[in-house]
Design a protein around this motif. Sequence first.
Motif, PDB file in Angstrom:
ATOM      1  N   ARG A   1      -1.829  -1.321  18.110  1.00  0.00           N
ATOM      2  CA  ARG A   1      -2.324  -2.491  18.850  1.00  0.00           C
ATOM      3  C   ARG A   1      -1.231  -3.540  19.012  1.00  0.00           C
ATOM      4  NH1 ARG A   1      -3.808  -5.519  21.989  1.00  0.00           N
ATOM      5  NH2 ARG A   1      -5.886  -6.370  22.394  1.00  0.00           N
TER       6      ARG A   1
ATOM      7  N   THR B   1       1.821  -4.646   9.482  1.00  0.00           N
ATOM      8  CA  THR B   1       0.990  -4.646   8.273  1.00  0.00           C
ATOM      9  C   THR B   1      -0.343  -4.011   8.656  1.00  0.00           C
ATOM     10  OG1 THR B   1       0.132  -6.843   8.805  1.00  0.00           O
ATOM     11  CG2 THR B   1       2.056  -6.735   7.372  1.00  0.00           C
ATOM     12  N   GLU B   2      -0.861  -3.180   7.776  1.00  0.00           N
ATOM     13  CA  GLU B   2      -2.114  -2.478   8.078  1.00  0.00           C
ATOM     14  C   GLU B   2      -3.088  -2.698   6.924  1.00  0.00           C
ATOM     15  OE1 GLU B   2      -2.741  -0.429  10.757  1.00  0.00           O
ATOM     16  OE2 GLU B   2      -0.754  -0.087  11.614  1.00  0.00           O
ATOM     17  N   LEU B   3      -4.350  -2.901   7.258  1.00  0.00           N
ATOM     18  CA  LEU B   3      -5.378  -2.925   6.223  1.00  0.00           C
ATOM     19  C   LEU B   3      -5.608  -1.488   5.770  1.00  0.00           C
ATOM     20  CD1 LEU B   3      -7.798  -5.423   7.975  1.00  0.00           C
ATOM     21  CD2 LEU B   3      -6.145  -5.883   6.146  1.00  0.00           C
ATOM     22  N   PRO B   4      -6.080  -1.288   4.540  1.00  0.00           N
ATOM     23  CA  PRO B   4      -6.266   0.088   4.050  1.00  0.00           C
ATOM     24  C   PRO B   4      -7.063   0.961   5.014  1.00  0.00           C
ATOM     25  CG  PRO B   4      -6.498  -1.445   2.225  1.00  0.00           C
ATOM     26  CD  PRO B   4      -6.321  -2.280   3.469  1.00  0.00           C
TER      27      PRO B   4
ATOM     28  N   ASN C   1       0.831  -1.200   0.000  1.00  0.00           N
ATOM     29  CA  ASN C   1       0.000   0.000   0.000  1.00  0.00           C
ATOM     30  C   ASN C   1       0.871   1.258   0.000  1.00  0.00           C
ATOM     31  OD1 ASN C   1      -1.420   2.271   1.565  1.00  0.00           O
ATOM     32  ND2 ASN C   1      -3.092   0.909   0.942  1.00  0.00           N
ATOM     33  N   THR C   2       0.462   2.271  -0.768  1.00  0.00           N
ATOM     34  CA  THR C   2       1.270   3.486  -0.935  1.00  0.00           C
ATOM     35  C   THR C   2       1.471   4.235   0.384  1.00  0.00           C
ATOM     36  OG1 THR C   2       0.342   3.693  -3.147  1.00  0.00           O
ATOM     37  CG2 THR C   2       1.517   5.597  -2.272  1.00  0.00           C
TER      38      THR C   2
ATOM     39  N   HIS D   1      -3.276  -0.862  13.634  1.00  0.00           N
ATOM     40  CA  HIS D   1      -2.760  -2.206  13.910  1.00  0.00           C
ATOM     41  C   HIS D   1      -1.345  -2.132  14.476  1.00  0.00           C
ATOM     42  CE1 HIS D   1      -2.814  -6.467  13.933  1.00  0.00           C
ATOM     43  NE2 HIS D   1      -1.879  -6.609  13.025  1.00  0.00           N
TER      44      HIS D   1
ATOM     45  N   GLU E   1      -7.186   0.902   8.149  1.00  0.00           N
ATOM     46  CA  GLU E   1      -6.521   1.147   9.441  1.00  0.00           C
ATOM     47  C   GLU E   1      -5.402   2.169   9.304  1.00  0.00           C
ATOM     48  OE1 GLU E   1      -6.774  -3.386  11.352  1.00  0.00           O
ATOM     49  OE2 GLU E   1      -5.200  -2.889   9.904  1.00  0.00           O
TER      50      GLU E   1
END
Lengths: 254, 254, 254, 254
Positions: free
Chosen positions: A224, A210-213, A55-56, A221, A215
């Motif tokens: 957390r 790693t992060e979901l878009p 992700n950018t 994340h 988040e």
Amino acid sequence: MKPFALPIRYHRLYPGEAPLGSSQQTISIDPASTAILLVDVYHAAESIEGKDLVNTLWDQAFSKIVSQCLAPLVACARTVRLPIIYVSNSSPRVEINSSPFGRRLNQSLGFDPSIDFREPDVNSLEFDRGDPIQLFIPPQVAPQTGDYFIRKHTYNGFFETRLDSLLRNLGIRNLICAGFSEDVCVLFTLANAVFLGYNTILVRDSTLATELPDELDEFKHTQRTTLWIESFLAPSTTSEQFIAAISQSEMDKP
Amino acid sequence: MKPFALPIRYHRLYPGEAPLGSSQQTISIDPASTAILLVDVYHAAESIEGKDLVNTLWDQAFSKIVSQCLAPLVACARTVRLPIIYVSNSSPRVEINSSPFGRRLNQSLGFDPSIDFREPDVNSLEFDRGDPIQLFIPPQVAPQTGDYFIRKHTYNGFFETRLDSLLRNLGIRNLICAGFSEDVCVLFTLANAVFLGYNTILVRDSTLATELPDELDEFKHTQRTTLWIESFLAPSTTSEQFIAAISQSEMDKP
Amino acid sequence: MKPFALPIRYHRLYPGEAPLGSSQQTISIDPASTAILLVDVYHAAESIEGKDLVNTLWDQAFSKIVSQCLAPLVACARTVRLPIIYVSNSSPRVEINSSPFGRRLNQSLGFDPSIDFREPDVNSLEFDRGDPIQLFIPPQVAPQTGDYFIRKHTYNGFFETRLDSLLRNLGIRNLICAGFSEDVCVLFTLANAVFLGYNTILVRDSTLATELPDELDEFKHTQRTTLWIESFLAPSTTSEQFIAAISQSEMDKP
Amino acid sequence: MKPFALPIRYHRLYPGEAPLGSSQQTISIDPASTAILLVDVYHAAESIEGKDLVNTLWDQAFSKIVSQCLAPLVACARTVRLPIIYVSNSSPRVEINSSPFGRRLNQSLGFDPSIDFREPDVNSLEFDRGDPIQLFIPPQVAPQTGDYFIRKHTYNGFFETRLDSLLRNLGIRNLICAGFSEDVCVLFTLANAVFLGYNTILVRDSTLATELPDELDEFKHTQRTTLWIESFLAPSTTSEQFIAAISQSEMDKP
């Protein structure tokens, strides 16, 4: 060099109804038994094939962390000659694509490790040799002569590697740990270090989960995961606190 | 018994800008090489000392999962004679309180493992023997004669235990994994299983992550942990899907 | 390819007063789950520095075994496409000379592993790179494209290496084991294979133990080591028996 | 307690034509980081079933070593509070008889480990519980409260056991190693200790190798095994030298 005084933070999850939460203290660390452990400090999105996977926004945060936190941390550690140990993904020829683990990398992360983790300067009987696709270490944090380099093929830097022997032979008791991704390779490597009795400290501003878009705006994340590590595995510090501690110790020299 | 057809789910984190997300498929599993792996299926809040450590809402969810998901899962597995393997916390006499790991349990989780993980029926030269404080296995999922039981002292059920030998000697290739806590002992045990080449499947309704009080209304950390496991380690299924798959396979018998 | 019928021999040490001694049988081996494991098949006495460390009679025996037993064994295995796995000494940069093990190699065997185990074509961050001193693999048994190669730094080919993962991912259950020295690296690698559940068979004419000068006329220590392995670890076969078994199996093809 | 000065001996196998042979030196050992490691110090021939497996002459030598060397060694170590660590055969329920290793014990050593290695006071879910057949520890060297006890199921005391964690948590760097049999469980445990970086010393008069009947008059295999260990793994000392070193150190106290 004398011991240095490092501020650390950990989290208290008890009592269950109303956890005590964060706690801070300063601990004394002997540099003679301390190393910097850098996990997967490579820029996966350097090539076109790698860019598509990352992700950018995440990639921008990665670059900022490398420049503003990781590079100064490593540079400072070099000034006082702490061993710098890289633990890095690689592609040993072990037929990983026949394994459930290889299947997960292909199906869930979208790449083939036997292609994406190629390196140009490895023995081709033991490793898949080739032009890099993901494994580009940024110049500011690149390994230098005398640094140590451990190739791994899972998320855990101790799994079937010589990391533990290296640490034992160097007389290391304390590991200052940074790198990527916090919730994957940093987490499993750090956990195994703790299980093996190493006194491990996470540099919480020199890592990123790693992060979901959805988040990514707050790096939820990552936050957390840091709290999780501070609760279950190891205390944390920051690159600034580490650099200040080293500087103070150097200034106190007679 | 013939192979059974199990629906599974995994998560796709790529491409980085817009991940493909969840994917489902049905896989065929040979029961002759399959075992149930139950991680820390004990009720920590049974005693007064334990109760203080655990959040009440979490504890209620735990009991519900044990009754409604875990007990039926285990009972079903018994009907077709799948090996049931317990991996459970314990207190081997290895001076854990002198280690960074022991320090974390004391400081962050609020208990001393050499006290809280005592058991009445262990060899007192090797283990701390005494009345249980946390280690109460609910009767519905209690081990029975012929089940296997592996004692661990870290979050990772393979670390310095005989779990891998047991699985090899039993000829196990597939592990159906459930238990507690999803983000701690289930995660590390499941990860090591995957690194060792086992085809591992999480039963996502038969597990629960540690949750902070403000996450408990939606079990947000459990949801995030399941998605993480489905992304980085292993597909998931549910107890209902497992039971239906076994039942169907039994009905198809000639 | 169909299973082949391999004659094997093991030793019975009981009863204590009058052991039953040698026993022979023929076992059926599935080539689909069988690999050849070649331990340290290098000619240490190739260079001047290496020559001084090795007894001349031993070295002559080594060369004879390579030509007459090992090379035909490997060639035969290649005809039926059994995986060939090399496990070989190397010099990873783990500060071995700071360890009790490195001290033993220096003091008792008379060489520095960080010098004698250099190789020209390895990554210099991870390994000591340089012209070889001991590590010369004879051309008749040299690795070919598609073979596997595992670098080790102790006597045990499984210690901190990826050998176990390679075997698991290849689906290997049976290891046909040969190489040098029988009482050192072959012994420890073979033992760990057995502990890990592999069905291991020593090719007893394709190995040689370290021998003291006064043992060399009868290769007494080699004989004693073979008997020891046949007693405590694994049955043995010969290169001729292996080749005959494979040939027979090929001839029986419809 | 101050460091004590221990005479040790190792063997030099080089140069190949005319090895330098035995070498002696005295090393300084810090008792604060030293433990006694006792491997399988049990009397296998105590019961009728066990007696049949063991040669009478060997058994007499065993008893003499226990009384004259091992018991004084352990008693001396207790006076200065060195940790005493037992590593002992046992029968964990891991289906060992389905494994190539279990097959070897049955076929070559003449016993079933799941029967012969039973113990009365172990947890029956994890171990085979029952009256002992081989596992009788002589009273003079029996474990006392505060000693440590590690159960193993292979020849290697580190394989799938918590021995390494125990040593790390105790801060042990030096292992004084004795027990039985020298060429089997002592050898593999000692080797793994050395590979893990422990400074290991064999007490060569407090051990005995397995011997064939025709070797028993001179204990030839024991002699050869001691020389092998002194060459490839670790220096040796004697119980007398150890006791004298401790006594001297105690006398030197101010």
